[in-house]
Design a protein around this motif. Sequence first.
Motif, mmCIF file in Angstrom:
data_model
loop_
_atom_site.group_PDB
_atom_site.id
_atom_site.type_symbol
_atom_site.label_atom_id
_atom_site.label_comp_id
_atom_site.label_asym_id
_atom_site.label_seq_id
_atom_site.Cartn_x
_atom_site.Cartn_y
_atom_site.Cartn_z
ATOM 1 N N PHE B 40 0.803 -1.227 0.000
ATOM 2 C CA PHE B 40 0.000 0.000 0.000
ATOM 3 C C PHE B 40 0.840 1.284 0.000
ATOM 4 C CE2 PHE B 40 -2.857 -3.267 1.373
ATOM 5 C CZ PHE B 40 -4.057 -2.933 0.766
ATOM 6 N N HIS B 41 2.146 1.134 0.138
ATOM 7 C CA HIS B 41 3.059 2.288 0.152
ATOM 8 C C HIS B 41 2.693 3.316 1.229
ATOM 9 C CE1 HIS B 41 4.746 0.616 -3.438
ATOM 10 N NE2 HIS B 41 3.537 0.556 -3.952
ATOM 11 N N VAL B 42 2.184 2.812 2.344
ATOM 12 C CA VAL B 42 1.862 3.672 3.475
ATOM 13 C C VAL B 42 3.145 3.916 4.253
ATOM 14 C CG1 VAL B 42 0.729 3.563 5.737
ATOM 15 C CG2 VAL B 42 -0.560 2.995 3.682
ATOM 16 N N ASP B 43 3.285 5.093 4.820
ATOM 17 C CA ASP B 43 4.458 5.400 5.634
ATOM 18 C C ASP B 43 4.592 4.385 6.774
ATOM 19 O OD1 ASP B 43 6.427 7.820 6.258
ATOM 20 O OD2 ASP B 43 5.671 7.048 8.157
ATOM 21 N N HIS B 45 5.516 4.552 9.764
ATOM 22 C CA HIS B 45 5.001 4.968 11.072
ATOM 23 C C HIS B 45 3.498 4.699 11.184
ATOM 24 C CE1 HIS B 45 8.558 7.912 11.834
ATOM 25 N NE2 HIS B 45 8.804 6.704 12.272
ATOM 26 N N TYR B 46 2.743 4.979 10.113
ATOM 27 C CA TYR B 46 1.309 4.679 10.129
ATOM 28 C C TYR B 46 1.074 3.162 10.189
ATOM 29 C CZ TYR B 46 0.238 9.499 8.774
ATOM 30 O OH TYR B 46 0.118 10.863 8.739
ATOM 31 N N LEU B 93 9.377 5.886 22.745
ATOM 32 C CA LEU B 93 10.040 7.202 22.719
ATOM 33 C C LEU B 93 11.181 7.235 21.713
ATOM 34 C CD1 LEU B 93 10.312 8.249 26.487
ATOM 35 C CD2 LEU B 93 8.682 9.025 24.770
ATOM 36 N N LYS B 100 13.917 6.270 9.772
ATOM 37 C CA LYS B 100 13.065 5.218 9.205
ATOM 38 C C LYS B 100 13.881 4.087 8.609
ATOM 39 C CE LYS B 100 9.279 8.067 8.223
ATOM 40 N NZ LYS B 100 8.643 8.865 7.215
ATOM 41 N N ILE B 216 1.870 6.954 23.542
ATOM 42 C CA ILE B 216 2.921 7.731 22.888
ATOM 43 C C ILE B 216 2.692 7.762 21.371
ATOM 44 C CG2 ILE B 216 5.417 7.874 22.529
ATOM 45 C CD1 ILE B 216 5.581 6.412 25.338
ATOM 46 N N HIS B 220 2.290 11.146 18.968
ATOM 47 C CA HIS B 220 3.120 11.388 17.785
ATOM 48 C C HIS B 220 2.322 11.360 16.493
ATOM 49 C CE1 HIS B 220 6.873 11.793 19.742
ATOM 50 N NE2 HIS B 220 6.993 10.547 20.141
ATOM 51 N N GLY B 221 1.067 10.916 16.557
ATOM 52 C CA GLY B 221 0.242 10.874 15.340
ATOM 53 C C GLY B 221 0.449 9.631 14.495
ATOM 54 N N TYR B 222 0.974 8.538 15.082
ATOM 55 C CA TYR B 222 1.186 7.315 14.303
ATOM 56 C C TYR B 222 -0.107 6.528 14.126
ATOM 57 C CZ TYR B 222 6.062 8.171 15.647
ATOM 58 O OH TYR B 222 7.272 8.724 15.870
ATOM 59 N N ILE B 223 -1.067 6.736 15.041
ATOM 60 C CA ILE B 223 -2.327 5.999 14.953
ATOM 61 C C ILE B 223 -3.355 6.921 14.311
ATOM 62 C CG2 ILE B 223 -4.165 4.846 16.247
ATOM 63 C CD1 ILE B 223 -2.040 4.257 18.420
#
Lengths: 121, 278
Positions: B40-43, B45-46, B93, B100, B216, B220-223
């Motif tokens: 899916f070429h998703v980052d 972190h996501y 953390l 990455k 955490i 950080h906005g990963y979810i």
Amino acid sequence: MTNHRDMEIILGKLLLIGVLISAAFVLVGGILYLYQQGQDPTPAWFYQPVHSGMSVDQLIREGLSLTPLGLINIGILLLVATQSFRVALLVFYYARIRDMKFALISGFILLMLVYSAYWRN
Amino acid sequence: MTILLFSALLLVFSFLAGLVGSLTGLGGGIVVIPVLVLVFHVDIHYAMGASLISVLATSSGTAAAYLREGYTNMRIGMFLEITAVVGAFIGALLIAVVSKVCLTIVFCFILFISAYLTIRRREDYETYTTSHPWAESLRLNSTYPMNGKLIPYHVQHVPFALLCMGFAGILSGLLGIGSGTLKVLAMDQALRLPYKVSTTTSNFMIGMTAAVSAGIYFTHGYIVPNIAFPVMLGVILGAFTGAKLMSHLHTRLLRILFSIALCFIGIQMLYNVYTGAV
């Protein structure tokens, strides 16, 4: 109150109920989201580095506005919160049977769970 | 691609990841991350955020059945969780400071180790008559059901297992996986627990470890809900289906084939790092 075996079964049920409620929120939110925005192209940020985060307070506030994505977030938060409930239950259980070592251990884990949820950079 | 198609495909792939993850004992997370990144070429972190949520859901969803069967050793689970939660906190953390590329390399490394351990897993156990002193004072020794009887077991090398759990916790927080294979390894090889006790107790612990990282990850906005929802629902459905199928299938061959497939996926990810695509 209960013996060790009963406690295991109660904990298992608590976790299962937590997942089911959480999945229900996520499912309803997901269906509404797809109904409203399903035909739009995927936004570019899906494929780009993470842009911004949100605090737990913000997530709860956004969730209470009952937008489709807010409902999904509430479901996810419930899933995480279930873990704190189960550890809290264990703190109570171990304190009740006077097993202070394990009451302290469970208390420490609960503290870490709550602390990390409210952790700020 | 429309959001509908993206979500539907993500649901199908996550279902398959949850299914094979549960059939092979590798867990959904370690399978779903490369799928999200490569297909899916998703980052990444996501992908880690979505994986962490699905790991949490699977662990909670299956715990009820395991706890009812009486294999799970709650005292061992809680005691070893002391270092696991601290590790998960540190690991989560660390994401902010680890590049990455580095993250992907560590992930591939864990992928290879997990695949290897899954192939050569030990199903028999040895019987000990004495325990580690900590096991005595913390009353970690217990029994497990076999053929309608309760068989006692004695717990070994507690401090070493505690150390291993800290390490497993760091990896769990750093990569958004459950690190089930490493947790099982520590309980199996250090504590010398019967295999079924190791796997169910590891499952009991995974939820708490993942919940510590989740806070955490949110900050950080990963979810993100858009990506996490099809993954979470797909992996749960897949894991439940896998658990139902388990008794009807001969999983050893599947485990070997799948572990080899995972190694190829790892190599593909490393190749992407090499070409700068990550």
